[in-house]
Scaffold this active site. Structure first.
Site, PDB file in Angstrom:
ATOM      1  N   CYS A  63      40.277 -33.329   7.325  1.00  0.00           N
ATOM      2  CA  CYS A  63      39.262 -33.290   8.260  1.00  0.00           C
ATOM      3  C   CYS A  63      38.380 -34.601   8.044  1.00  0.00           C
ATOM      4  CB  CYS A  63      38.212 -32.128   8.130  1.00  0.00           C
ATOM      5  SG  CYS A  63      38.970 -30.643   8.698  1.00  0.00           S
ATOM      6  N   CYS A 108      39.660 -47.425   1.715  1.00  0.00           N
ATOM      7  CA  CYS A 108      38.902 -46.871   2.936  1.00  0.00           C
ATOM      8  C   CYS A 108      37.774 -45.906   2.488  1.00  0.00           C
ATOM      9  CB  CYS A 108      39.998 -45.858   3.548  1.00  0.00           C
ATOM     10  SG  CYS A 108      40.787 -44.559   2.786  1.00  0.00           S
ATOM     11  N   LYS A 157      26.837 -27.064  -4.416  1.00  0.00           N
ATOM     12  CA  LYS A 157      26.875 -26.119  -3.066  1.00  0.00           C
ATOM     13  C   LYS A 157      26.764 -24.687  -3.600  1.00  0.00           C
ATOM     14  CE  LYS A 157      30.090 -28.951  -0.153  1.00  0.00           C
ATOM     15  NZ  LYS A 157      31.290 -29.219   0.406  1.00  0.00           N
ATOM     16  N   LEU A 168      26.424 -31.436   6.678  1.00  0.00           N
ATOM     17  CA  LEU A 168      25.707 -30.309   7.129  1.00  0.00           C
ATOM     18  C   LEU A 168      25.925 -30.374   8.656  1.00  0.00           C
ATOM     19  CD1 LEU A 168      22.291 -31.628   5.406  1.00  0.00           C
ATOM     20  CD2 LEU A 168      23.822 -29.579   4.891  1.00  0.00           C
TER      21      LEU A 168
END
Ligand SMILES: [Zn+2]
Length: 403
Positions: free
Chosen positions: A215, A361, A113, A98
């Protein structure tokens, strides 16, 4: 009105600058009274006018991805009156989306979505048809989905889908409005192999896995996809209108930190493997394999349930968490050793050579890098937790928060 299913042929809609719109084509759908009222600011523009608005109404645009780029893209295309807006996505809305994916809201967290964005688009403009493709775009379905649209807009965030979209657009002879974002920088272009270069003319092959971060790993300024996605929407609308000068043959580079736009000229590469003079790619390939997604995982991967089983059986396994401290504050695994990725080369001596090390990770990409570093240092008993702590939360322990 044209018969149902009749479509414009937008094949030649990349005209030289300044070519005026043709007169209103009798086959274009007419505008209703509410549409005439709604699109008044477009109708006033000589470059759009009633003819252009009717072209938009006849137009079909496919948005690949309902995320950061897909949010402004789908919103502006629908608001502009593009008659059919298709969207492909299979993800659910997460809280961490968001910060940039403004088509979704807090009430949609956990929902698909597509379900989330469809409601917003139908409220924004009930005159447009919103078509939802709730699927993972791959070699088996991409060409069939793309074929039904006039313009494809790539709002994806990974190389596998980007090459897939490019190749499918070349093979189906469709324009591909490209955009990508990372940290503070974005790029946009229009690829159309019939009139200019394609993405592979620029980058014939994907980079080796792990070289270019995504990203999720490298971060992205929340407003950046708003800028690049809006540029993509502009180009898609111009392609439908057949007016103006598009980014065909130009790569637009945007640096938000310096607030600077630059431009590179692009040429079609006669040696391009898919759109060149002697193409070697004639059908879609396995893009995950091409981008090393599978290869990187295969030999050393361990799934979250398998790791849970080994830990439960008391096997001698050390979990090494290579995430950053701010991520650890959100979620962690009991007993894991914390060693942020950047510190692994200096701190490798702290790790036992005799035990199995499971690198972990957020989603499995940084830990793969840590695995490669440690492997180069002589460690042999290495595993990478596939899907990272996110997979652990989904497949083993839902009490571990996702982000
Ligand atoms: Zn090419």
């Amino acid at each position: 009105m044209p018969p149902p299913g009749a479509r414009l042929n937008f094949d030649l809609l990349v005209p030289p600058r300044g070519v005026p719109l043709k007169a209103v084509d009798a086959t274009l759908p007419e505008l209703t009274l509410p549409e005439l009222r709604r699109y008044g600011r477009h109708l006033t523009l000589p470059e759009v006018g009633e003819a252009g608005q009717r072209r938009l109404k006849a137009g079909r645009v496919l948005v690949v991805g309902a995320g950061g780029l897909g949010s402004p893209l789908a919103l502006y295309l629908a608001a502009a009156g593009v008659g059919t807006v298709g969207i492909v996505d299979f993800d659910a809305v997460e809280e961490s989306n968001l910060q940039r994916q403004i088509a979704h809201g807090s009430s949609a967290i956990g929902r698909s979505k597509l379900g989330s964005i469809a409601g917003r688009l139908r409220d924004l403009n009930p005159h447009v048809e919103v078509v939802l493709h709730e699927t993972y775009l791959d070699r088996t379905n991409a060409r069939a989905i793309i074929r039904a649209y006039d313009v494809i807009v790539d709002g994806t965030d990974n190389f596998a889908t980007r090459y897939l979209v490019n190749d499918a657009c070349v093979l189906e002879r469709k324009p591909n409005v490209y955009g990508s974002i990372l940290r503070f920088e974005g790029q946009a272009s229009v690829f159309d192999a019939r009139h200019g270069p394609c993405y592979r003319c620029l980058f014939p092959e994907p980079p080796p896995p792990g070289v270019v971060p995504n990203c999720a790993e490298a971060g992205v300024l929340g407003v950046l996809p708003g800028v690049i996605g809006s540029i993509q929407a502009t180009e898609a609308i111009k392609l439908l209108l057949g007016t103006g000068d598009t980014l065909l043959g130009r790569l637009l580079l945007y640096d938000a930190l310096e607030m600077r736009f630059r431009e590179m000229r692009l040429r079609k590469d006669p040696k391009c493997p898919i759109c060149g003079d002697a193409p070697t790619i004639r059908e879609l390939v396995d893009y995950e394999e091409l981008c090393g997604v599978k290869r990187a995982d295969a030999a050393t991967a361990i799934s979250a349930p398998e790791l849970a089983g080994r830990l439960a059986r008391g096997e001698d396994v050390l979990v090494v968490d290579v995430r950053e401290p701010h991520e650890l504050a959100i979620s962690s695994l009991a007993g894991a050793l914390h060693m942020p990725l950047a510190t692994v080369p200096q701190r490798a001596h702290e790790l036992p050579l005799s035990r199995m090390l499971v690198l972990m990770c957020h989603r499995g990409s940084r830990s793969q890098k840590a695995l490669e570093m440690l492997s180069a240092l002589g460690f042999t008993q290495l595993r990478n937790l596939s899907g990272g702590i996110d997979a652990w939360s989904r497949e083993v322990d839902p009490k571990v928060p996702r982000y």
